[in-house]
Design a protein around this motif. Structure first.
Motif, PDB file in Angstrom:
ATOM      1  N   GLN A 148       0.897  -1.138  -0.052  1.00 27.86           N
ATOM      2  CA  GLN A 148      -0.398  -0.116   0.193  1.00 27.86           C
ATOM      3  C   GLN A 148       0.493   1.284   0.056  1.00 27.86           C
ATOM      4  N   ARG A 149       0.264   2.131   0.130  1.00 30.04           N
ATOM      5  CA  ARG A 149       0.450   3.775  -0.214  1.00 30.04           C
ATOM      6  C   ARG A 149       2.111   3.200  -1.599  1.00 30.04           C
ATOM      7  N   ALA A 150       2.559   2.644  -2.524  1.00 34.65           N
ATOM      8  CA  ALA A 150       3.665   2.704  -3.352  1.00 34.65           C
ATOM      9  C   ALA A 150       2.997   3.142  -4.327  1.00 34.65           C
ATOM     10  N   SER A 151       4.236   3.806  -5.811  1.00 35.91           N
ATOM     11  CA  SER A 151       3.844   4.626  -6.973  1.00 35.91           C
ATOM     12  C   SER A 151       4.598   3.570  -7.890  1.00 35.91           C
ATOM     13  N   THR A 170       2.393   5.427 -11.867  1.00 40.10           N
ATOM     14  CA  THR A 170       0.535   4.675 -11.232  1.00 40.10           C
ATOM     15  C   THR A 170       0.897   4.643  -9.625  1.00 40.10           C
ATOM     16  N   VAL A 171      -0.346   4.191  -9.047  1.00 39.41           N
ATOM     17  CA  VAL A 171      -0.686   3.874  -7.988  1.00 39.41           C
ATOM     18  C   VAL A 171      -0.644   2.296  -7.728  1.00 39.41           C
ATOM     19  N   GLN A 172      -1.313   1.987  -9.193  1.00 35.45           N
ATOM     20  CA  GLN A 172      -1.119   0.636  -9.287  1.00 35.45           C
ATOM     21  C   GLN A 172      -0.378  -0.017 -10.326  1.00 35.45           C
ATOM     22  N   ALA A 173       0.172  -1.978  -9.458  1.00 36.18           N
ATOM     23  CA  ALA A 173       1.542  -2.124 -10.130  1.00 36.18           C
ATOM     24  C   ALA A 173       1.007  -2.532 -11.202  1.00 36.18           C
ATOM     25  N   LYS A 174       0.174  -2.233 -12.474  1.00 36.54           N
ATOM     26  CA  LYS A 174      -0.061  -2.087 -13.523  1.00 36.54           C
ATOM     27  C   LYS A 174      -0.028  -0.631 -14.588  1.00 36.54           C
ATOM     28  N   THR A 175       0.172  -0.839 -15.973  1.00 36.25           N
ATOM     29  CA  THR A 175       0.197  -0.303 -16.912  1.00 36.25           C
ATOM     30  C   THR A 175      -0.371  -0.924 -17.957  1.00 36.25           C
ATOM     31  N   SER A 176      -0.108   0.282 -19.211  1.00 36.02           N
ATOM     32  CA  SER A 176      -0.238   0.536 -20.706  1.00 36.02           C
ATOM     33  C   SER A 176       0.905   0.791 -21.597  1.00 36.02           C
TER      34      SER A 176
END
Length: 210
Positions: A148-151, A170-176
């Motif tokens: 939590q609280r990671a970017s 991002t603040v989620q561990a995924k992107t596109s």
């Protein structure tokens, strides 16, 4: 040198009462009563095994009466079935409490009761990877969660890692990534940012864009 302690996972009881047939329920309840009778691991079952056995007998009698299609017999059979299931649910809680008091041997304690161990889903750890997106010319990139609280900062390269282009954090561990030419090899890397500070850039992963 301090040896790290091994985490012991809590074992959970399962009744496996998904089957609606009365004979299967009766057989299961009888097996539980047999397994727990004079079992030193369960000195004071709640409810008592006598109560469980009595409920089994009442269900069997009601089920036999229902075969004759007497008025109200089916409803009585269903009531007796519900009553037995409720008692087994209570007994399940008792078995769980005994297993929880001895977590290291919880699995064998549960199995000795005649009940089943609940199967826990095992999810493989997430690894850093890139895969084709749902649309041509796109890619989906996934990284292990840093909590939590990671970017997450992301970069990609189309020239073998000579130059890197930054992507939105991002603040989620995924992107596109989109807008890439089919057949192009794209490399990706990421780093995490937490309250401790910034991490190092990860090793790159490559993907041929579809």
């Amino acid at each position: 040198m301090v040896t790290p302690s091994k985490t012991i996972r809590r074992s959970l009881v399962s009744l496996n009462l998904h089957a609606s047939m009365v004979p299967a329920l009766v057989n299961f309840a009888q097996q539980v009563v047999k397994s727990m009778t004079n079992n030193p691991l369960f000195p004071n079952p709640v409810p008592t095994l006598v109560a469980i056995a009595q409920a089994v007998t009442e269900l069997q009698d009601a089920a036999n009466a229902a075969l004759g299609r007497a008025k109200g017999a089916v409803a009585t059979r269903n009531e007796k079935r519900t009553a037995l299931v409720m008692l087994l649910q209570q007994l399940k809680s008792y078995v769980q409490s005994v297993a929880d008091a001895n977590v290291e041997n919880g699995a064998s304690i549960i199995e000795s009761s005649g009940m089943a161990l609940k199967k826990l889903a095992v999810h493989p750890p997430r690894v850093f990877a890139a895969k084709p997106g749902l649309v041509a010319g796109t890619a989906t990139i996934i990284a292990p969660s840093a909590g939590q609280r990671a970017s997450y900062d992301w970069q990609y390269s189309t020239d073998g890692g000579k130059t890197w282009v930054s992507m939105p954090s991002t603040v989620q561990a995924k992107t596109s990534l989109s807008g890439q030419t089919s057949g192009t090899t794209v490399e990706f890397r990421y780093k995490t940012v937490t309250k401790i500070g910034e991490g190092d850039w990860s090793p790159a992963v490559a993907l041929v864009i579809k």
